[in-house]
Design an enzyme around this catalytic site. Structure first.
Site, PDB file in Angstrom:
ATOM      1  N   SER A 262       0.652  -1.112   0.144  1.00 16.79           N
ATOM      2  CA  SER A 262       0.038   0.012   0.014  1.00 16.79           C
ATOM      3  C   SER A 262       1.141   1.171   0.110  1.00 16.79           C
ATOM      4  CB  SER A 262      -0.789   0.131   1.199  1.00 16.79           C
ATOM      5  OG  SER A 262      -1.422   1.266   1.322  1.00 16.79           O
TER       6      SER A 262
ATOM      7  N   TYR B 204      -2.186  -0.241  10.084  1.00 14.49           N
ATOM      8  CA  TYR B 204      -2.328  -0.614   8.954  1.00 14.49           C
ATOM      9  C   TYR B 204      -1.032  -0.346   8.023  1.00 14.49           C
ATOM     10  CZ  TYR B 204      -3.968  -1.108   4.000  1.00 14.49           C
ATOM     11  OH  TYR B 204      -4.254  -1.358   2.799  1.00 14.49           O
TER      12      TYR B 204
END
Length: 256
Positions: free
Chosen positions: A140, A153
């Site tokens: 990501s 995250y």
């Protein structure tokens, strides 16, 4: 001779029943791969398997919790071979350090980090024995730039990028390539659910705000991520390993 890019290949795709994983599963099947979808909730993948079968593609779904190593190894052992692995399964968490409980952190770690490790642990020996294989990990942009309220995250996706480099380096002698993709925001049902839950009554406004956070002015479509995944997992990308590919509408380099 088939002109499909993945003809004769076997692909294992975790979290392949929804969102980005669904788009990748569909595209890989269209390009001739026999697709094995690993999903905790198999119901989300059943309609996809039916759709793939309808156009003559090959797909099956396997009930699997990627955070459980023994379960993962059993499933992979049953599949028996793997030319391609897409480590896509993942979950999200919103919160800074002070709003990330130990339980939150453990939950993210179990799926995004340990889950990726577990599947690599099960699949790499198969590829090593075959003397070939391609691995694609879903990272990501949260691993590349600081994003507000994404502590756990971002940490997990940074680990995914590090694993990518390690596997790419260690298994070069065995004909195994390993890369990662780092998407920015992608318009999936998860995004719609997140907005509805956290911004009731302001869904349209928030969707536009999130879309415009990419300099290109919109979110990515899952099919666009699948196109990049297809290239990196095909023989056309045979000289590429140990790299991360942001697919971000300019988010990393042009947000200034």
């Amino acid at each position: 001779m088939s002109n499909k890019k993945l003809a004769g290949k076997t692909a294992i795709i975790t979290g392949g029943g929804s969102g980005i994983g669904r788009a990748i599963s569909l595209r890989f099947a269209q390009e001739g791969a026999a697709v094995h979808i690993l999903e905790l909730n198999t119901a989300v993948a059943d309609t996809l398997v039916e759709a793939i079968g309808a156009f003559g593609g090959q797909a099956s779904v396997h009930s699997c919790d990627v955070s459980k190593q023994e379960m993962v190894c059993d499933v992979v052992r049953g599949i028996g071979t793997a030319d391609i692995l897409v480590n896509n399964a993942g979950i999200a968490h919103v919160g800074d350090l002070e709003h990330t409980t130990e339980a939150d952190f453990d939950r993210i770690y179990a799926v995004n980090v340990k889950g990726a490790y577990n599947v690599l642990y099960a699949v790499v020996p198969l590829m090593k024995k075959q003397g070939r294989g391609v691995i694609l990990n879903m990272a990501s942009i949260a691993a590349i730039v600081g994003i507000t309220d994404r502590f756990a995250y971002s940490t997990s996706k940074g680990a995914v990028q590090a694993m990518t480099l390690s596997v790419a380096r260690d298994y070069l002698p065995y004909g195994i390539r390993c890369n990662s993709i780092s998407p920015a925001r992608v318009h999936t049902p998860f995004v719609d659910g997140f907005i509805a839950k956290n911004y009731p009554g302001k869904e349209a406004e928030m969707f536009e705000t999130l879309s415009k956070s990419q300099p290109i002015g919109r979110m990515a479509q899952p099919e666009e991520i699948a196109s990049l995944a297809l290239y990196l997992c095909s023989d056309e990308a045979g000289f590429i390993t140990g790299n991360d590919y942001p697919i971000d509408g300019g988010f990393v380099k042009l947000n200034n």
